[in-house]
Design an enzyme around this catalytic site. Structure first.
Site, PDB file in Angstrom:
ATOM      1  N   ARG A 107      14.734  55.196  32.993  1.00  0.00           N
ATOM      2  CA  ARG A 107      15.026  56.492  33.610  1.00  0.00           C
ATOM      3  C   ARG A 107      15.962  57.355  32.773  1.00  0.00           C
ATOM      4  O   ARG A 107      15.980  58.577  32.922  1.00  0.00           O
ATOM      5  CB  ARG A 107      15.632  56.267  34.997  1.00  0.00           C
ATOM      6  CG  ARG A 107      14.636  55.747  36.025  1.00  0.00           C
ATOM      7  CD  ARG A 107      15.258  55.682  37.408  1.00  0.00           C
ATOM      8  NE  ARG A 107      16.097  54.501  37.555  1.00  0.00           N
ATOM      9  CZ  ARG A 107      15.729  53.396  38.182  1.00  0.00           C
ATOM     10  NH1 ARG A 107      14.519  53.321  38.709  1.00  0.00           N
ATOM     11  NH2 ARG A 107      16.540  52.372  38.288  1.00  0.00           N
TER      12      ARG A 107
ATOM     13  N   HIS B 244      14.069  31.110  32.294  1.00  0.00           N
ATOM     14  CA  HIS B 244      14.418  30.887  30.892  1.00  0.00           C
ATOM     15  C   HIS B 244      14.884  29.461  30.618  1.00  0.00           C
ATOM     16  O   HIS B 244      14.845  29.007  29.473  1.00  0.00           O
ATOM     17  CB  HIS B 244      15.470  31.894  30.424  1.00  0.00           C
ATOM     18  CG  HIS B 244      16.833  31.685  31.001  1.00  0.00           C
ATOM     19  ND1 HIS B 244      17.221  32.204  32.210  1.00  0.00           N
ATOM     20  CD2 HIS B 244      17.906  31.008  30.524  1.00  0.00           C
ATOM     21  CE1 HIS B 244      18.467  31.867  32.447  1.00  0.00           C
ATOM     22  NE2 HIS B 244      18.921  31.139  31.452  1.00  0.00           N
TER      23      HIS B 244
ATOM     24  N   LYS C 275      14.385  26.330  27.073  1.00  0.00           N
ATOM     25  CA  LYS C 275      15.435  25.669  26.311  1.00  0.00           C
ATOM     26  C   LYS C 275      14.900  24.403  25.649  1.00  0.00           C
ATOM     27  O   LYS C 275      14.148  23.634  26.256  1.00  0.00           O
ATOM     28  CB  LYS C 275      16.627  25.343  27.225  1.00  0.00           C
ATOM     29  CG  LYS C 275      17.377  26.591  27.703  1.00  0.00           C
ATOM     30  CD  LYS C 275      18.558  26.225  28.555  1.00  0.00           C
ATOM     31  CE  LYS C 275      19.315  27.464  29.007  1.00  0.00           C
ATOM     32  NZ  LYS C 275      19.965  28.174  27.885  1.00  0.00           N
TER      33      LYS C 275
ATOM     34  N   GLU D 197      29.192  26.959  35.310  1.00  0.00           N
ATOM     35  CA  GLU D 197      29.521  28.161  34.543  1.00  0.00           C
ATOM     36  C   GLU D 197      31.010  28.433  34.666  1.00  0.00           C
ATOM     37  O   GLU D 197      31.558  28.333  35.769  1.00  0.00           O
ATOM     38  CB  GLU D 197      28.720  29.368  35.047  1.00  0.00           C
ATOM     39  CG  GLU D 197      27.222  29.210  34.908  1.00  0.00           C
ATOM     40  CD  GLU D 197      26.449  30.383  35.488  1.00  0.00           C
ATOM     41  OE1 GLU D 197      27.064  31.186  36.233  1.00  0.00           O
ATOM     42  OE2 GLU D 197      25.253  30.508  35.192  1.00  0.00           O
TER      43      GLU D 197
ATOM     44  N   ASP E 120      20.486  31.777  43.086  1.00  0.00           N
ATOM     45  CA  ASP E 120      20.620  32.177  41.696  1.00  0.00           C
ATOM     46  C   ASP E 120      20.336  31.035  40.723  1.00  0.00           C
ATOM     47  O   ASP E 120      19.764  31.258  39.650  1.00  0.00           O
ATOM     48  CB  ASP E 120      22.036  32.718  41.460  1.00  0.00           C
ATOM     49  CG  ASP E 120      22.175  33.415  40.120  1.00  0.00           C
ATOM     50  OD1 ASP E 120      21.257  34.159  39.743  1.00  0.00           O
ATOM     51  OD2 ASP E 120      23.207  33.212  39.450  1.00  0.00           O
TER      52      ASP E 120
ATOM     53  N   HIS F 150      16.408  27.109  38.419  1.00  0.00           N
ATOM     54  CA  HIS F 150      16.781  26.273  37.275  1.00  0.00           C
ATOM     55  C   HIS F 150      16.842  24.790  37.638  1.00  0.00           C
ATOM     56  O   HIS F 150      16.255  23.939  36.964  1.00  0.00           O
ATOM     57  CB  HIS F 150      18.138  26.702  36.720  1.00  0.00           C
ATOM     58  CG  HIS F 150      18.193  28.122  36.248  1.00  0.00           C
ATOM     59  ND1 HIS F 150      17.083  28.811  35.833  1.00  0.00           N
ATOM     60  CD2 HIS F 150      19.244  28.979  36.113  1.00  0.00           C
ATOM     61  CE1 HIS F 150      17.436  30.035  35.466  1.00  0.00           C
ATOM     62  NE2 HIS F 150      18.734  30.164  35.629  1.00  0.00           N
TER      63      HIS F 150
ATOM     64  N   LYS G  64      30.179  28.332  39.865  1.00  0.00           N
ATOM     65  CA  LYS G  64      30.843  29.286  38.990  1.00  0.00           C
ATOM     66  C   LYS G  64      32.335  28.978  38.941  1.00  0.00           C
ATOM     67  O   LYS G  64      32.864  28.299  39.812  1.00  0.00           O
ATOM     68  CB  LYS G  64      30.607  30.714  39.472  1.00  0.00           C
ATOM     69  CG  LYS G  64      29.172  31.200  39.257  1.00  0.00           C
ATOM     70  CD  LYS G  64      29.030  32.657  39.566  1.00  0.00           C
ATOM     71  CE  LYS G  64      27.650  33.163  39.172  1.00  0.00           C
ATOM     72  NZ  LYS G  64      27.426  33.112  37.697  1.00  0.00           N
TER      73      LYS G  64
END
Length: 511
Positions: A64, A204, A208, A242, A261, A266, A366
């Site tokens: 945009r 993703h 790996k 993380e 998430d 994963h 996290k």
């Protein structure tokens, strides 16, 4: 996908060469977003630099924001400069492959311009193949797919030229759905427009190197597959830690939480590769069929006793690496009363002959002390410890196999041996394989590089199929409902700690 067994054994004379892509128009919806800038564009650049991206390929960014040619070229240069200097000739050549189409991809009337732009690009460079990459907020997926269909972009014949054998494919980022109902709705919409072999649902983690190596490790090394079952394995842990907080993702993460998430995609994808049966072949459907069987065999979550298989937490203020970090509820754009989980641990069972009775523990969090993704396979101890009369055993004598996905990718087998000296004593030692040292410091391909190349070449092995998506959401949705109804309390834990006080959690010491 390159046969990793050839790589591991060093059989260069029998290794299959990596197939470079053919010329293609890659249209990236949401080109100015963080994902495109940090992951997709650097991956495309590295594919180009290594000769795996056809030089006739055209990359059309759709966004945009208004950019002049100079501004857009600088934007592409800034993404490529992470891999090369600004004056690098390959970076200049890559920039020349890129074009920008300024359009709001959520508005129907904008698609006449998008279609015209893509058509002119394809005709000019004599390209018939198209790859649409949806690097947009998940809420936009259905709308964009519909507008691609309505504008005629879902079929290559919109070019009005002969394109026999041409393809149109679409790459859809995670999260694919918000729960089981939304995932089914999205599947119905996407499959009404594209066939399954045109759809590449990307996770993703499957790109790996270490995750892919799980299959090679299991199915080639004959010393492991015979003991890869409930008779010899005590438990399996999959951990995704993380050290970062939520960064600038507050609006997304506070609606999603760590289960949506990380665990739904994963962790469950790694679980399916750890637990799957040997596929009949390495073609995409054979591999994905076996992964699906694992997901369908997970024992349904028991909502009547949720605390026996679910724990959740949210980080409070703390210290990581000597730096004080704020609590989750003190992050920008987070409501002070938020109960969103930033830590989750799930205990599950796979009800089939191979894994009956073996607990699997999925943990994601996290603000941990360090960034770490690994699979820990704990084997059952010897049935009788004959050395008890000779030495003091202070811990359970169990071998552990640790598959480190990131960082410091590698595999470690922890065994027991005798301490040197006259006395009989036990000590844990590790037999280590590390990618960087074993392959002379070789740089591993980024996950997005491999997955984008596979999508261009039509290899769906490392992508999720619609029935896999629904099976994963089918297991996770009751867990989410349990948290939504506050049937399990979200406990606080200090940032930089290992999460809530869960020593002995589910009968397993994960502290």
């Amino acid at each position: 996908m390159k046969n990793l067994n050839d790589k591991i054994n060093g059989c260069a004379d029998t290794a299959k060469g990596v197939k470079a892509s053919g010329p293609c128009v890659i249209a990236i919806f949401g080109i100015t977003g963080d994902l495109a800038r940090k992951k997709i564009l650097p991956a495309l650049y590295n594919l180009f630099k290594t000769g795996l991206l056809n030089p006739r390929t055209r990359i059309v960014g759709i966004g945009r924001r208004k950019h002049s040619n100079i501004e857009y070229n600088e934007y592409i240069r800034s993404a490529a400069s992470e891999r090369a200097g600004a004056e690098d000739q390959s970076a200049a050549d890559f920039i020349a492959m890129n074009d920008y189409c300024c359009a709001d991809f959520n508005l129907p009337y904008e698609y006449a311009g998008i279609r015209d732009f893509l058509k002119k690009t394809a005709v000019k460079y004599k390209i018939c193949d198209f790859l649409y990459y949806l690097s947009t907020p998940p809420a936009d997926f259905e709308r964009i797919i519909e507008l691609i269909r309505d504008s005629g972009l879902s079929k290559p014949d919109f070019l009005d030229v002969s394109c026999a054998g041409a393809f149109v494919r679409v790459v859809i980022e995670k999260p694919y759905g918000y729960d089981i109902d939304s995932a089914r709705s999205l599947n119905r919409k996407v499959l009404s427009i594209f066939s399954e072999d045109q759809i590449y649902r990307i996770d993703h983690y499957l790109g790996k190197e270490t995750v892919q190596n799980i299959m090679i490790f299991r199915f080639i090394n004959g010393i492991f597959e015979p003991v890869w079952n409930q008779k010899y394995i005590d438990n399996v842990q999959i951990r995704v830690f993380e050290s970062e907080g939520i960064g600038g993702r507050a609006n997304y993460f506070d609606r999603s939480g760590i289960i949506r998430d990380i665990i739904q995609n994963h962790c469950l994808q790694m679980l399916s590769m750890i637990a799957m049966e040997p596929p009949a072949s390495m073609d995409a459907d054979s591999v994905r069929n076996e992964k699906l069987k694992v997901l369908q065999s997970i024992r349904p979550f028991d909502a009547s006793t949720p605390a026996s298989s679910l724990a959740a937490g949210q980080y409070a203020a703390g210290e990581i690496g000597g730096t004080t970090v704020p609590a989750y509820i003190d992050e920008s754009n987070i409501d002070k009363s938020s109960e969103t989980e930033t830590f989750a641990a799930i205990k599950l069972f796979i009800d089939n002959w191979r894994w009956a009775g073996v607990p699997f523990y999925l943990t994601a969090a996290k603000r941990m002390p360090e960034r770490l993704t690994e699979v820990i396979v704990t084997f059952k101890p010897a049935p009788h410890l004959i050395f008890n009369n000779f030495c003091h055993v202070s811990e359970q004598v169990s071998n552990k196999l640790v598959i480190r996905v990131q960082p410091d990718e590698g595999i470690s087998l922890k065994i027991f041996c005798k301490k040197p000296g006259f006395e009989m004593g036990l000590q844990t030692v590790s037999m280590n394989f590390n990618y960087s040292s074993s392959f002379d410091g070789a740089v591993l391909p980024e996950a997005y590089e491999r997955l984008i190349l596979d999508a261009l070449n039509g290899d769906a092995t490392l992508f999720m199929r619609s029935d896999e998506i629904e099976a994963a959401w089918g297991y996770i949705t009751p867990i989410l409902n349990c948290l939504k109804n506050r049937e399990v309390k979200v406990k606080k834990y200090a940032a930089g700690s290992l999460g809530p006080d869960l020593c002995g959690f589910f009968g397993l010491n994960i502290c």
